[in-house]
Design a protein around this motif. Structure first.
Motif, PDB file in Angstrom:
ATOM      1  N   PRO A 117       0.889  -1.263  -0.027  1.00  0.00           N
ATOM      2  CA  PRO A 117       0.187   0.053   0.134  1.00  0.00           C
ATOM      3  C   PRO A 117       0.983   0.980   0.101  1.00  0.00           C
ATOM      4  O   PRO A 117       1.820   1.411   0.803  1.00  0.00           O
ATOM      5  CB  PRO A 117      -0.901  -0.095   1.268  1.00  0.00           C
ATOM      6  CG  PRO A 117      -0.040  -1.177   2.114  1.00  0.00           C
ATOM      7  CD  PRO A 117       0.520  -2.056   0.996  1.00  0.00           C
ATOM      8  N   GLY A 118       0.404   2.250  -0.709  1.00  0.00           N
ATOM      9  CA  GLY A 118       1.183   3.429  -0.688  1.00  0.00           C
ATOM     10  C   GLY A 118       0.199   4.452   0.262  1.00  0.00           C
ATOM     11  O   GLY A 118      -0.482   3.976   0.791  1.00  0.00           O
ATOM     12  N   ALA A 119       0.809   5.517  -0.051  1.00  0.00           N
ATOM     13  CA  ALA A 119       0.246   6.521   0.977  1.00  0.00           C
ATOM     14  C   ALA A 119      -1.163   6.918   0.994  1.00  0.00           C
ATOM     15  O   ALA A 119      -2.049   6.538   2.233  1.00  0.00           O
ATOM     16  CB  ALA A 119       0.825   7.986   0.817  1.00  0.00           C
ATOM     17  N   PRO A 120      -1.836   6.969  -0.229  1.00  0.00           N
ATOM     18  CA  PRO A 120      -3.279   6.962  -0.350  1.00  0.00           C
ATOM     19  C   PRO A 120      -3.792   5.568   0.360  1.00  0.00           C
ATOM     20  O   PRO A 120      -5.170   5.855   0.998  1.00  0.00           O
ATOM     21  CB  PRO A 120      -3.819   7.148  -1.873  1.00  0.00           C
ATOM     22  CG  PRO A 120      -2.357   7.570  -2.329  1.00  0.00           C
ATOM     23  CD  PRO A 120      -1.400   6.951  -1.567  1.00  0.00           C
ATOM     24  N   VAL A 122      -2.821   3.657   2.758  1.00  0.00           N
ATOM     25  CA  VAL A 122      -2.837   3.565   4.057  1.00  0.00           C
ATOM     26  C   VAL A 122      -3.615   4.404   4.586  1.00  0.00           C
ATOM     27  O   VAL A 122      -4.260   4.317   5.742  1.00  0.00           O
ATOM     28  CB  VAL A 122      -1.325   4.133   4.368  1.00  0.00           C
ATOM     29  CG1 VAL A 122      -1.129   4.238   5.970  1.00  0.00           C
ATOM     30  CG2 VAL A 122      -0.098   3.110   3.898  1.00  0.00           C
ATOM     31  N   ILE A 123      -3.951   5.737   4.069  1.00  0.00           N
ATOM     32  CA  ILE A 123      -5.091   6.613   4.571  1.00  0.00           C
ATOM     33  C   ILE A 123      -6.425   6.078   4.507  1.00  0.00           C
ATOM     34  O   ILE A 123      -7.130   6.055   5.539  1.00  0.00           O
ATOM     35  CB  ILE A 123      -5.004   7.952   3.813  1.00  0.00           C
ATOM     36  CG1 ILE A 123      -3.584   8.697   4.251  1.00  0.00           C
ATOM     37  CG2 ILE A 123      -6.156   9.007   4.296  1.00  0.00           C
ATOM     38  CD1 ILE A 123      -3.257   9.899   3.385  1.00  0.00           C
ATOM     39  N   ILE A 124      -6.695   5.390   3.506  1.00  0.00           N
ATOM     40  CA  ILE A 124      -8.071   4.798   3.381  1.00  0.00           C
ATOM     41  C   ILE A 124      -8.220   3.752   4.373  1.00  0.00           C
ATOM     42  O   ILE A 124      -9.284   3.664   4.985  1.00  0.00           O
ATOM     43  CB  ILE A 124      -8.120   4.187   1.830  1.00  0.00           C
ATOM     44  CG1 ILE A 124      -8.268   5.341   0.678  1.00  0.00           C
ATOM     45  CG2 ILE A 124      -9.421   3.422   1.705  1.00  0.00           C
ATOM     46  CD1 ILE A 124      -8.134   5.036  -0.508  1.00  0.00           C
ATOM     47  N   ARG A 125      -6.873   2.954   4.492  1.00  0.00           N
ATOM     48  CA  ARG A 125      -7.297   1.758   5.492  1.00  0.00           C
ATOM     49  C   ARG A 125      -7.533   2.166   6.879  1.00  0.00           C
ATOM     50  O   ARG A 125      -8.214   1.789   7.623  1.00  0.00           O
ATOM     51  CB  ARG A 125      -5.914   0.909   5.298  1.00  0.00           C
ATOM     52  CG  ARG A 125      -6.193  -0.163   3.981  1.00  0.00           C
ATOM     53  CD  ARG A 125      -4.972  -0.944   4.151  1.00  0.00           C
ATOM     54  NE  ARG A 125      -5.209  -1.926   2.971  1.00  0.00           N
ATOM     55  CZ  ARG A 125      -4.278  -2.994   2.880  1.00  0.00           C
ATOM     56  NH1 ARG A 125      -3.103  -3.062   3.418  1.00  0.00           N
ATOM     57  NH2 ARG A 125      -4.720  -3.830   1.838  1.00  0.00           N
ATOM     58  N   PHE A 126      -6.569   3.432   7.149  1.00  0.00           N
ATOM     59  CA  PHE A 126      -6.694   3.986   8.446  1.00  0.00           C
ATOM     60  C   PHE A 126      -8.404   4.679   8.813  1.00  0.00           C
ATOM     61  O   PHE A 126      -8.897   4.142   9.844  1.00  0.00           O
ATOM     62  CB  PHE A 126      -5.881   5.148   8.593  1.00  0.00           C
ATOM     63  CG  PHE A 126      -5.849   6.075   9.939  1.00  0.00           C
ATOM     64  CD1 PHE A 126      -5.368   5.510  11.162  1.00  0.00           C
ATOM     65  CD2 PHE A 126      -6.629   7.150   9.735  1.00  0.00           C
ATOM     66  CE1 PHE A 126      -5.581   6.021  12.315  1.00  0.00           C
ATOM     67  CE2 PHE A 126      -6.847   8.051  11.142  1.00  0.00           C
ATOM     68  CZ  PHE A 126      -6.152   7.381  12.252  1.00  0.00           C
ATOM     69  N   LEU A 127      -8.941   5.231   7.892  1.00  0.00           N
ATOM     70  CA  LEU A 127     -10.155   5.635   7.831  1.00  0.00           C
ATOM     71  C   LEU A 127     -11.196   4.836   7.931  1.00  0.00           C
ATOM     72  O   LEU A 127     -12.047   4.876   9.005  1.00  0.00           O
ATOM     73  CB  LEU A 127     -10.629   6.626   6.601  1.00  0.00           C
ATOM     74  CG  LEU A 127      -9.732   7.856   6.588  1.00  0.00           C
ATOM     75  CD1 LEU A 127     -10.054   8.775   5.315  1.00  0.00           C
ATOM     76  CD2 LEU A 127      -9.842   8.905   7.883  1.00  0.00           C
ATOM     77  N   LEU A 128     -10.979   3.642   7.241  1.00  0.00           N
ATOM     78  CA  LEU A 128     -11.969   2.472   7.133  1.00  0.00           C
ATOM     79  C   LEU A 128     -11.872   1.778   8.664  1.00  0.00           C
ATOM     80  O   LEU A 128     -12.902   1.584   9.319  1.00  0.00           O
ATOM     81  CB  LEU A 128     -11.546   1.273   6.434  1.00  0.00           C
ATOM     82  CG  LEU A 128     -12.482   0.269   6.326  1.00  0.00           C
ATOM     83  CD1 LEU A 128     -13.837   0.558   5.817  1.00  0.00           C
ATOM     84  CD2 LEU A 128     -11.685  -0.782   5.245  1.00  0.00           C
ATOM     85  N   VAL A 175      -3.087  -4.253  -3.648  1.00  0.00           N
ATOM     86  CA  VAL A 175      -3.014  -2.910  -3.324  1.00  0.00           C
ATOM     87  C   VAL A 175      -1.601  -2.182  -3.397  1.00  0.00           C
ATOM     88  O   VAL A 175      -0.859  -3.136  -2.984  1.00  0.00           O
ATOM     89  CB  VAL A 175      -3.593  -2.929  -1.881  1.00  0.00           C
ATOM     90  CG1 VAL A 175      -3.612  -1.396  -1.332  1.00  0.00           C
ATOM     91  CG2 VAL A 175      -5.080  -3.161  -1.825  1.00  0.00           C
ATOM     92  N   GLY A 176      -1.455  -1.415  -4.122  1.00  0.00           N
ATOM     93  CA  GLY A 176      -0.396  -0.735  -4.371  1.00  0.00           C
ATOM     94  C   GLY A 176       0.407  -1.406  -5.429  1.00  0.00           C
ATOM     95  O   GLY A 176       1.591  -0.595  -5.720  1.00  0.00           O
ATOM     96  N   VAL A 177      -0.017  -2.328  -6.173  1.00  0.00           N
ATOM     97  CA  VAL A 177       0.846  -2.925  -7.185  1.00  0.00           C
ATOM     98  C   VAL A 177       0.152  -3.205  -8.415  1.00  0.00           C
ATOM     99  O   VAL A 177      -0.897  -4.073  -8.276  1.00  0.00           O
ATOM    100  CB  VAL A 177       1.376  -4.387  -6.500  1.00  0.00           C
ATOM    101  CG1 VAL A 177       2.210  -4.881  -7.813  1.00  0.00           C
ATOM    102  CG2 VAL A 177       2.333  -4.243  -5.521  1.00  0.00           C
TER     103      VAL A 177
END
Length: 210
Positions: A117-120, A122-128, A175-177
């Motif tokens: 996972p890239g930065a976006p 990581v942010i999405i997973r944190f929010l989820l 995710v991210g790849v």
């Protein structure tokens, strides 16, 4: 496979999968809580009114099938363990009736070992996790049920789903790849249909995106 059990046929993605399955000449046994929400009919479609949390309803749906597509998920007011419990009932029914192939649907928030996972992401997973932690926990719970089942399972994961017309193409990665941040439900449904007989992704969590 000629007969499939379909859970989640009235959903936005499930209805598209149902249409494609019928167009492909498959027989479909669909478990739905409200048959009035089905937007199509066919001589090859058997509608079973019931609940995925009811053992008898699930058993009636799986009986006589060659494969299972489990596309139901949490909606407002759902029990927090809906997908985990429903998946456990489906797996038990499959074992009783000798059905070995199951394909389920989840989101990119469900992690897989090959994700990068890239930065976006990581942010999405944190929010989820922060805003809908029970949904992620339920997705992980359903995966644990599949991993311990011994069945030929595949968990199809997708990013943000759109109602845009399908393009007829998609990427299969992690995710991210080799992945983007969205996919149309049409294209995702196309991929899910390929997994009924597909063997490449057994025991995997492919991430499908535009």
């Amino acid at each position: 496979m000629s007969v499939i059990s379909l859970f989640g046929a009235t959903g936005k993605t499930g209805s598209r999968v149902l249409a494609r399955a019928l167009d492909a000449g498959l027989e479909v046994r669909a478990l739905v809580r409200d048959p009035g929400k089905l937007t199509m009919s066919s001589p090859r479609l058997t509608v079973i009114r019931g609940d995925v949390l009811d053992t008898a309803d699930v058993d009636r749906t799986v009986r006589g099938s060659d494969a299972v597509l489990s596309l139901f998920g949490q909606v407002k007011g759902s029990p927090h363990t809906l997908q985990t419990t429903g998946t456990a009932l489906i797996v038990a029914a499959m074992e009783r009736h000798g059905v070995t192939r199951v394909v389920t649907l989840s989101g990119g928030g469900l992690p897989a070992p090959s994700d990068r996972p890239g930065a976006p992401d990581v942010i999405i997973r944190f929010l989820l996790k922060t805003l809908s932690g029970h949904v992620l926990a339920d997705a992980k719970g359903h995966l644990a049920v599949l991993e311990s089942s011994g069945l030929d399972w595949t968990v199809v994961r997708g990013p943000r789903l759109t109602d845009k017309p399908g393009t007829g193409s998609y990427r299969i990665g992690w995710v991210g790849v080799n992945a983007s941040t969205q996919i149309s439900r049409d294209d995702l449904a196309d991929f899910i249909i390929t997994q009924i007989d597909g063997r490449t992704n057994i025991g995997q969590l492919p991430f499908v995106s535009a």
